[in-house]
Design an enzyme around this catalytic site. Structure first.
Site: not given
Ligand code: SF4
Length: 233
Positions: A25, A179, A186, A189, A195
């Site tokens: 972290e 992201c 995206c 994702c 989103c």
């Molecule tokens: S869809 Fe939204 S949350 Fe997913 S990678 Fe793209 S910007 Fe990020």
């Protein structure tokens, strides 16, 4: 190695302990995951546990950190390791309050350690998670001025009873690997359909950046008076 994910790195490091989560972290606070991975593995070889880190000299710690930047992080790691060795008998505290009282451990780092190692259902909100939440909800204020709302959202998504480890790892990996700050992936994702930034085709707008104040330009005029009759002796 360069293509390893953060979860794979944890697997390479064999076992998730409070020390390993804390180290990862702190290293990830201002540095990208692919840069961190070789440092992380080397650091663990040199200082395999918190007592080994506490017993090392600050020079040795800074030497192992060389190249990662933001050296206050390494100094705080060393200070905290000494405190844990001397005050907590070499074991990390298990309350959020005691954890965030240690140098260099903020609420998000403390929560990540307690979620991963003690299964406490605490939300995390590191830089990567802030970016995911800002895009997911198309938040129109800069994250630094919106901590309260972001913490509420982080709390909202954190599971209350089960899966805290999987959730915490997933949101961290989503921010670090999918992201990403530039060119988020995206189409890969899992939350793309929810989103707002993506569905509005506005991912580049979030997180909103602070407007840099332009520094005022001042002009001054100087006049030098010379008295030719004056003598300097
Ligand atoms: S869809 Fe939204 S949350 Fe997913 S990678 Fe793209 S910007 Fe990020």
């Amino acid at each position: 190695m360069a293509s390893a994910t953060w979860s794979q790195t944890f697997t390479m490091a064999k076992k998730r302990t409070a020390y390993r989560v804390w180290l990862s972290e702190v290293m990830l606070q201002q540095t990208q995951v692919q840069t961190v991975i070789p440092y992380y593995l080397r650091f663990l070889t040199k200082f395999p546990n918190v007592t080994a880190l506490a017993n090392a000299s600050l020079d040795d710690v800074l030497h192992a950190w060389a190249g990662l930047g933001y050296y206050s992080r390494a100094r705080n790691l060393h200070k905290t390791a000494i405190l844990i060795r001397d005050k907590f008998h070499g074991k990390f505290p298990t309350s959020l309050e005691s954890m965030i009282a240690l140098p260099g451990i903020g609420r998000s780092t403390a929560s990540a350690i307690l979620a991963f190692c003690d299964q406490q259902t605490l939300p995390i909100l590191d830089g990567n998670v802030k970016r995911v939440l800002s895009r997911l909800h198309a938040i129109s204020t800069v994250p630094q001025k919106n901590e309260k709302e972001l913490w509420l959202l982080a709390q909202h998504y954190t599971p209350e009873k089960t899966d805290i480890i999987d959730y915490t790892q997933a949101i961290m990996d989503l921010g670090a690997m999918i992201c990403t700050r530039h060119s988020p992936k995206c189409t890969e994702c899992p939350v793309a359909q929810e989103c707002l930034a993506y569905t509005r085709n506005e991912t580049a707008l979030y997180p909103v950046k602070a407007v840099k104040k332009s520094l005022p330009i001042k002009k001054i005029f100087l006049m030098v008076l010379i008295n030719k009759k004056m003598k300097f002796s």
